[in-house]
Design a protein around this motif. Structure first.
Motif, PDB file in Angstrom:
ATOM      1  N   ARG A 256     -24.023 -12.222  16.129  1.00  0.00           N
ATOM      2  CA  ARG A 256     -24.036 -11.518  17.414  1.00  0.00           C
ATOM      3  C   ARG A 256     -25.379 -11.670  18.124  1.00  0.00           C
TER       4      ARG A 256
ATOM      5  N   GLY B 154     -19.345  -5.522  18.402  1.00  0.00           N
ATOM      6  CA  GLY B 154     -20.633  -6.180  18.300  1.00  0.00           C
ATOM      7  C   GLY B 154     -21.745  -5.204  17.968  1.00  0.00           C
TER       8      GLY B 154
ATOM      9  N   ASP C 227     -25.764  -6.962  20.986  1.00  0.00           N
ATOM     10  CA  ASP C 227     -25.102  -7.679  22.084  1.00  0.00           C
ATOM     11  C   ASP C 227     -24.155  -6.751  22.837  1.00  0.00           C
TER      12      ASP C 227
ATOM     13  N   ASN D 248     -22.157 -13.429  25.070  1.00  0.00           N
ATOM     14  CA  ASN D 248     -21.473 -14.057  23.940  1.00  0.00           C
ATOM     15  C   ASN D 248     -22.387 -15.118  23.350  1.00  0.00           C
TER      16      ASN D 248
ATOM     17  N   GLY E 245     -20.057 -17.306  16.941  1.00  0.00           N
ATOM     18  CA  GLY E 245     -19.737 -16.025  16.313  1.00  0.00           C
ATOM     19  C   GLY E 245     -19.550 -16.077  14.805  1.00  0.00           C
TER      20      GLY E 245
END
Lengths: 586, 586
Positions: B91, B277, B280, B334, B349
């Motif tokens: 993250r 998350g 983030d 992201n 991720g």
């Protein structure tokens, strides 16, 4: 200690001192706030409604944190640390980051230790940076060498706060092994490393910063400043006596980058400190130029504390160090009271501490170890009739060079009746007896010799004159008085001098008497022809500074700073028998 | 190392890795800037035009510094540090300031050391704070005591970064001698001391800060926050699973105080970490609320690094640590790539490091040392028919109390057919076998018992039920599985459980399987009547947290947090034979 402070904050005990009805600059939120400031055992216990054993009503004033000068050479004031403090503490400076580079060049580590110990006599927090570049270049003879091994040995000494301005930027960028050793030692001990990288930008700046160097105080152009700041450096606004980029650089300050600006004096003369002030003068100058006064205060306090990792300093809040200045307003910054560690140490511009104490160890006295000189030592033997002369612009320590025709009288140059002077550096640290010889154009002095034992950065004797006997006599006088300033008047057949007994750099006298005497000597230099736009002795002192372009004189000879190499005194006649004038003066 | 980095910056050597065509957030000047980011030996060598052995084109992305979580209890995720890292590093969180307070309460220093060592398995910089309040209060039985002497012994251990949140704020304000000892030890070693002082303002806040405490993450009201900030504290915007003051507190941020804001998760569940998350999500949430994205990034990086004295961290510049996150944009955050110390450690991720490693020392396993219990141990002997029951509001860890009439069946209370439950804390550290007894109103569970070995902050067994046999059986099951969560269904005559093998707090399993199993168990609790607005097990875990108002259950009995004293279970009937309802619920 902690318990007492908490008890005072919680009102179970009375504070030693309360500044009642204070209006103060809160550097944490950028506001002017108010309350009683309770002070106990050197700290602020609380702000609110407090009563104290002693109370001072400050309703008509504004309280700001004590100023922190992020980088200064005390030696430039020509005053002892004690006397220096007596001038700046009443102005509101309560902490300085001192780089004893000058005395380090003369005396080595004992000189640095001297600054540390002398500073203990006064209520000024002096953070000692270990000079990183002694000597400034390997091309000259200094009184001491502080190499990588010496840095390693000393960086963790209790009295060393960090590594001082790394002036040898070519050495950093070029990854010179001894430079790396110094940087590694400082990084290992997690110390701040100060920078000094004039005009360095781009990849070279990246490389320089990769040495672990986190500050710079040498920005001239604002674009250079903004690049340094963008690359994570703290950037000093400088308010020295000669070099002042404070107002012009302050134009780069925005709300978004303000936290990365810090402040310093670098080099400030006693006269300026006395007549204009120190950090207070910087703040005044900034605010008069239209700068936000709260930003100005923040830059001179919290920001500098943060840049140098000083905890609980530079703000007015519970548990923060009670270094406080009570000023009339945020325009004039006239200090009514100054508190250091919670004690009132100055009032109405006068120190409240003993200013007569002097720590004067043998190590820093009698430092003029010059060989015996005779007039013949100042003869200039050349073959032709042309030399590379140094040129100097008033108010600028950058020099130029020019090929000039001289009168070669066989075994010597006769400068009489010209605008040329002999300019020499005589090694005075008892190392090799070198005499480096140059010709200076356009300084204006006539009729004898003048010299000084302050000659950046190795602090040999720098001397100019138009007759050899006077020059020899000047050296003898400097030896006799243990360092200082001298003028020999050949017409009067007299010598005038002023001792700078501490390392040949600073006087152990009070500021006032030093200033009086030095003013008289400077006036005499002007009366003997020195261009009044020069600083008489101090302009001379920078003619040997081999890190500033373009041509300088060292005890080892004439030096081309741009090429970082020696250059011959004697010049070839230019093409077609014309005198070639080198016009490239930075 | 220094030499290599300088050589790369100066382009004499190639960088290991270059992020080509980067658009990046410059936290020093608040601008979006661009250039190639050259990375070498874990650091940024330079930004400009560089080529590298490996090059990654990031032209379509934005690079930000790796996020720094300023305060978190890893244990709250119920995951091992390794598994925790596998969720947060992808993250973009590359550094956390971890307070292993929970495992400290169970295992003492070996538990803290466990968190430190386990963290070494993963590319996450975990700064370990030494828990300051173990046990949280002197009124309960914990698995360990970390007193002033223990703090003194351990504060200078290499793996200890600072002193963790000082929750015992009455102890600080009251200058309790053992509290002072802890604060003194931390101050002496120049460590950061984290704060935790909900609702503390005024002189009490002054006193609290005088303990040398420099942060707070417990601000509810913005006026409280602004006072803390004005008094020099760094203030955390918190983005936990239960306690989220991020957006509301962010309304206090201005250009002038922004530098004093930092960020933390505090307590964040695995499900949130996985689905929403970590930092983030905090940034996303802030920006979606209209917050300046560059400020958001700065708060989560440079500011937190500064607050915790992390040098060369939290910015993108030469010599700064190459902890970087390459995100799609400053709205969604992201993370495409995450770099830790210059190595790519996550992509799209997913972690690129071994997530299966576990450091599992004996010290943190088999920590349920509970005495043998029989159904009779859960009998409630009272004289009359009234008790002080605990009340609970959904989604709020603050409890209330209310005098309620109960059915005294002689030697026990029968809660069947009511909205009351027996709520007990069974000491499980092998110290004294205490069972503290209370009555809980309105939780909704019926038909057996449910319990958990997470019971803030001493982490005994907290257990509720409506029949004594099920309660005894629940304890036996928790003992058998070495800690965790349990439900006993008396109608089915069955036991359902989930082990939390690490200290009875965390699972050594992967996040996914833990979540799956825990979801099933939670669903079972709801199906047995637990109010769906409660968090089933985790709401239970806070009913023993004796630092949060108003009434809590400890192994030592019912506790009045406001009075900081025990209170009897049995209540006097109110005046005129009416039931007295205590309506003062915070």
């Amino acid at each position: 200690m902690i318990e007492k402070l908490i008890n005072v904050a919680a009102k179970r005990e009375k504070a030693e001192l309360v500044l009642k009805n204070a209006r103060y600059v809160n550097v944490f939120n950028g506001k002017i706030e108010s309350g009683d400031i309770a002070i106990h055992m050197g700290k602020i216990a609380g702000i609110g409604s407090y009563s104290g054993v002693e109370e001072i009503d400050v309703a008509n004033f504004t309280v700001v944190p004590g100023y922190i000068d992020g980088h200064v050479h005390i030696e430039s004031s020509q005053l002892s640390p004690e006397e220096y403090a007596s001038l700046i503490v009443p102005r509101g400076t309560t902490t300085i980051v001192a780089d004893p580079h000058e005395i380090g060049n003369v005396c080595g580590m004992p000189g640095i230790e001297y600054i540390a110990k002398a500073s203990e006599n006064v209520p000024l927090d002096v953070k000692i940076m270990l000079p990183s570049c002694v000597p400034a270049t390997p091309f000259e003879t200094s009184g001491a060498v502080i190499d990588g091994a010496e840095i390693e040995r000393n960086i963790d000494s209790g009295y060393i706060y960090g590594l001082a301005e790394f002036m040898n930027y070519p050495g950093v960028i070029g990854a010179d092994p001894d430079v790396i050793k110094k940087l590694e030692a400082a990084q290992k001990s997690r110390k701040v490393i100060d920078g000094h990288a004039p005009t360095v930008v781009g990849d070279e700046l990246n490389a320089y910063i990769c040495g672990g160097i986190s500050t710079d105080h040498e920005c001239v152009e604002n674009s250079e400043l903004e690049e340094k700041l963008a690359k994570g450096m703290y950037v000093h606004l400088r308010h020295g006596s000669s070099t002042r980029n404070l107002v012009s650089n302050s134009k780069s300050v925005t709300a978004s980058n303000m936290r990365r600006f810090i402040i310093c004096a670098d080099d400030r003369h006693a006269a300026d400190l006395k007549e204009k002030g120190d950090m207070d003068d910087a703040l005044r100058t900034l605010v008069r130029s239209g700068f936000n006064p709260i930003w100005a205060v923040t830059i001179a306090t919290l920001n500098t504390a943060e840049a140098y990792g000083m905890k609980w300093k530079g703000g007015i809040a519970p548990n923060w160090t009670a270094d406080l200045v009570v000023v009339d307003d945020l325009e004039n910054f006239n200090a009514k009271y100054v508190f250091k560690d919670g004690k009132m140490v100055a009032k109405d511009g006068k120190p409240l501490f003993d200013t007569s104490k002097r720590y004067l160890p043998e190590d820093v006295l009698n430092t003029v170890h010059v060989r015996d000189v005779r007039p013949d030592d100042f003869k200039y033997e050349i073959n032709g009739n042309f030399v590379n002369a140094m040129t100097i612009k008033p108010g600028n320590i950058v020099t130029g060079s020019e090929v000039v025709r001289v009168k070669n009288i066989g075994g010597d140059i006769d400068v009489s009746g010209t605008d040329l002077l002999k300019l020499v550096v005589v090694e005075r640290h008892g190392v090799n007896g070198n005499i480096g010889k140059g010709i200076l154009k356009g300084y204006g002095f006539r009729g004898g010799a003048m010299g000084i034992t302050i000659a950046h950065d190795s602090h040999n004797i720098i001397l100019l004159g138009d007759d050899n006997a006077s020059m020899a006599r000047a050296v003898e006088e400097l030896k006799t008085i243990g360092g200082g300033m001298v003028i020999v008047d050949s017409a009067e057949n007299r010598t005038y001098s002023l001792p700078l007994d501490i390392g040949g750099l600073m006087s152990s006298k009070a500021a006032e008497s030093l200033q009086r005497e030095s003013k008289a000597l400077i006036e005499r230099a002007y009366s003997m022809g020195v261009d009044r736009e020069q600083e008489a002795f101090m302009s001379l002192a920078f003619l040997s500074l081999s890190v500033i372009p373009k041509v300088k004189i060292l005890d080892t000879g004439l030096f081309d700073v741009d090429k970082f190499a020696f250059m011959p005194l004697e010049a070839e006649e230019g093409p077609k028998n014309k005198v070639v004038v080198n016009v490239k003066v930075k």
